[in-house]
Scaffold this active site. Structure first.
Site, PDB file in Angstrom:
ATOM      1  N   SER A 132       0.769  -1.302   0.040  1.00 49.70           N
ATOM      2  CA  SER A 132       0.053  -0.022   0.118  1.00 49.70           C
ATOM      3  C   SER A 132       0.847   1.262  -0.224  1.00 49.70           C
ATOM      4  O   SER A 132       2.072   0.998   0.423  1.00 49.70           O
ATOM      5  CB  SER A 132      -0.681   0.023   1.239  1.00 49.70           C
ATOM      6  N   TYR A 145      -2.168  -0.654  10.725  1.00 50.24           N
ATOM      7  CA  TYR A 145      -2.426  -1.106   9.330  1.00 50.24           C
ATOM      8  C   TYR A 145      -1.081  -0.583   8.531  1.00 50.24           C
ATOM      9  O   TYR A 145      -0.403  -1.441   7.878  1.00 50.24           O
ATOM     10  CB  TYR A 145      -3.620  -0.496   8.520  1.00 50.24           C
TER      11      TYR A 145
END
Length: 275
Positions: A132, A145
């Site tokens: 990501s 995360y």
């Protein structure tokens, strides 16, 4: 005629994994899709689904053994399964943090450990880890995360050096916000935000608004296809926004990046430090 390449994808029943499985099958790859409950997965022509829980050593070993028994090899491993968590870092328990890392970091590790022996024996292979932009940028109120994706990037870069002599490479796919269930239905910390309530709500609402206009998983799938077709670089940002963020992180002054990030997450300007 070239031999059909065998691809294994975790988290293949929805989102990025599903879109990637479908696209690769359409392009002639033999695809094995891992899902926690393959009976609930939508059928995709050319994709064989099988059960896998990436948090279980036993399940991962059984899944990889099944693929090797069926196909005899694994050419490409795509570690896509992931979970998210939002909330203040201070309010995140070690148990909650552990769940995120068990899926997002230890899950790929388990799959890599299971698949690498066959790749080394064949002296060929490609490992694709779905990361990501939060693997290289901070994310207020998505700290666990983001830290799991930072860890995945460090693992990937290190592993890439270890396996090159066996003609195996490791790639990172770095999407920005994508319209998937992992972003839309992200779990929140059990403890309420408390003192962080206003900031947390602003950040989470900003993220939700961005997800509503985010590109579909098929855009990420196209990048995966490009990456495995010509693995000439390690990092593959997905789309214009992710590419821009990657460049800004590398070349913009830290203060400018800091201010831009706070604006993106709906936070105010940083107060001046005292003392």
């Amino acid at each position: 005629m070239a031999e059909q390449k065998v691809v294994v994808i975790t988290g293949a029943s929805s989102g990025i994994g599903q879109a990637t499985a479908r696209l690769l099958a359409e392009r002639g790859y033999r695809v094995f899709g891992g899902a926690r409950d393959p009976n609930r997965a939508e059928a995709i022509p050319g994709v064989q689904f099988a059960a896998v829980d990436v948090t279980s050593d036993t399940s991962v070993t059984a899944f990889v053994d099944y693929v090797l028994a069926e196909a005899g090899k694994i050419d490409i491993l795509i570690n896509n399964a992931g979970v998210s968590l939002s909330g203040p870092v201070e309010n995140t328990t070690p148990v909650e943090a552990g769940r995120v890392f068990d899926v997002n970091v230890l899950g790929p590790l388990r799959m890599i450990r299971a698949a690498l022996p066959s790749m080394r024996a064949a002296r060929s292979g490609l490992i694709v880890n779905i990361s990501s932009v939060l693997g290289f940028l901070p994310a207020p109120f998505m700290g666990l995360y983001a830290s799991s994706k930072h860890a995945l990037e460090g693992l990937s870069e290190s592993l890439d050096h270890e396996v090159r002599d066996f003609n195996i490479r490791v790639l990172l796919i770095e999407p920005a916000f994508t319209s998937t269930n992992i972003d839309t239905n992200a779990a929140r910390t059990q403890a309420p935000p408390g003192a962080y309530a206003d900031q947390a709500e602003a950040a989470i609402k900003t993220v939700e608004n961005q997800i509503r206009t985010a590109p579909p998983p098929s855009v990420v799938a196209e990048t995966v296809l490009a990456a495995i077709t010509r693995p000439d670089k390690m990092r593959w940002p997905v789309g214009g926004q992710a590419t821009l963020l990657s460049r800004l992180r590398r070349f913009m002054p830290a203060k400018a990046v800091d201010g831009s990030l706070r604006k993106t997450f709906g936070l105010g300007k940083s107060p001046r430090r005292k003392g």
